[in-house]
Design an enzyme around this catalytic site. Structure first.
Site, short mmCIF file in Angstrom:
data_model
loop_
_atom_site.label_atom_id
_atom_site.label_comp_id
_atom_site.label_asym_id
_atom_site.label_seq_id
_atom_site.Cartn_x
_atom_site.Cartn_y
_atom_site.Cartn_z
N ALA A 26 1.01 7.55 -9.34
CA ALA A 26 0.81 6.56 -8.28
C ALA A 26 0.41 7.29 -7.02
CB ALA A 26 2.07 5.75 -8.06
N CYS A 27 -0.86 7.53 -6.84
CA CYS A 27 -1.33 8.33 -5.72
C CYS A 27 -1.95 7.46 -4.63
CB CYS A 27 -2.36 9.33 -6.21
SG CYS A 27 -1.83 10.27 -7.65
N THR A 28 -2.24 8.10 -3.50
CA THR A 28 -2.88 7.42 -2.38
C THR A 28 -3.97 8.31 -1.81
OG1 THR A 28 -0.78 6.33 -1.82
CG2 THR A 28 -2.49 6.33 -0.13
#
Length: 352
Positions: A26-28
């Site tokens: 779950a990256c940004t």
């Protein structure tokens, strides 16, 4: 059997890694658009276990194949790059000598087309590297990708009965951006300076729609605070434009770091109801104007960088170099770490 591997996946949040762990990512990613050409791209790498990331320098002139069977696309790299690997089998994040930045993030909704007979193919492990090797700008990359020169090929996550799934973001020194996804077997490209932020599920068009709600409320009134992708998208979208846009370079850099830290997942956090959410393992920040590629591990109290203007990317004298980051990226470096890189044999990209 080969076709069975084509249908649904991609490597992990930046190839960051789903290919090697039972967890999801779950990256940004966010792009700061400052005045006076001050463009900064930030990203976090979130994963449940050690990504085994190292930093690499690849000179131009490398001969590559798509590692996806007999119809694999082949090319010679036009540009040198500095990249962050995933398990030393993929490029999950990186920049090239022309200031183009590429990031891979997890998107569970991804599904890839089945290639027609004779159609060129590319392993997902090389998706970001293909872009860095071949293009100087986002516009140039989009123009080429729109012609669909290859079909993305994925495979099952080792030890699991599921395929890896990712989407790609790009940004350049002009502030241009693009998001590339494969939805229902079709390539979808969102191209424009306004596409500053990318996280994970849902698909990018739905993320934009959800973010419109928070824009109407106003970030100074209320922002969603959970670790969910849509909430991180809203926070990053507000803050990346709320921080000072006319700041001196070091203050602009501090602002960009602050935004990606705000959108990171606290270390050690797991969420039973949201298995796609994992702790932030590391962050990168790229100052496009100054050519500085920063790396910030979660488990060491330091941030270091590579000055890409000092790198010898030439095909004649440049060397493949590696910076060993150690287990959980706990080797300690400071300042410009380029002199700590050592000559190494290039890793082999994962293929089928």
């Amino acid at each position: 059997m080969l076709q069975q591997r084509f249908c649904h996946g991609l490597l992990a949040c930046a190839l960051g890694l789903s290919l090697f762990s039972p967890a999801l990512q779950a990256c940004t990613r966010a792009v700061y658009l400052g005045e006076n050409g001050q463009i900064i791209t930030t990203r976090s790498m979130d994963w449940k276990t050690d990504v085994m990331t190292n930093l690499w320098v690849f000179p131009r002139g490398a001969q590559r194949t798509g590692q996806a069977g007999p119809d694999s696309i082949e090319w010679t790299s036009r540009y040198g790059s500095v990249i962050a690997s995933g398990y030393d089998i993929s490029t999950t994040d990186g920049v090239n000598e022309k200031g183009l930045n590429a990031n891979l993030l997890w998107l569970v909704e991804s599904s890839y087309p089945v290639p027609a007979k004779g159609e060129k193919t590319l392993s997902i492990s090389l998706w970001a590297q293909y872009v860095l090797d071949n293009f100087a700008s986002v516009a140039e990359a989009v123009a080429a990708l729109e012609k669909e020169p290859f079909v993305i090929v994925t495979d099952q996550v080792p030890g699991e009965q599921r395929l890896a799934t990712l989407h790609l973001s790009m940004s350049d020194s002009s502030g241009d951006s693009a998001i590339v996804e494969y939805i229902d077997g079709k390539q979808v490209i969102h191209h424009g300076r306004q596409y500053q932020v990318m996280t994970n599920s849902p698909t990018f068009d739905q993320q934009l729609a959800l973010n419109e709600y928070w824009k109407q409320i106003g970030g100074t009134v209320m922002l969603p605070g959970t670790n969910r992708a849509a909430d991180r998208f809203a926070r990053a979208s507000f803050y990346i434009n709320a921080v000072p846009q006319a700041a001196p370079p070091n203050e602009a850099l501090a602002s960009a770091f602050s935004v990606i830290r705000n959108a990171s997942v606290p270390y050690g956090i797991t969420t039973e109801s949201e298995p796609n959410i994992s702790s932030t393992r590391w962050r990168t920040v790229f100052d496009h104007k100054r050519g500085l590629y920063f790396f910030e591990p979660a488990l060491t109290p330091n941030t270091f960088w590579v000055d890409t203007r000092r790198v010898d990317f030439s095909a004649e004298t440049g060397k493949v170099l590696k910076l060993e980051l150690g287990p959980n990226q706990t080797n300690v470096y400071s300042g410009d770490a380029l002199d700590q890189f050592r000559p190494a044999e290039p890793f082999r990209f994962l293929g089928i």
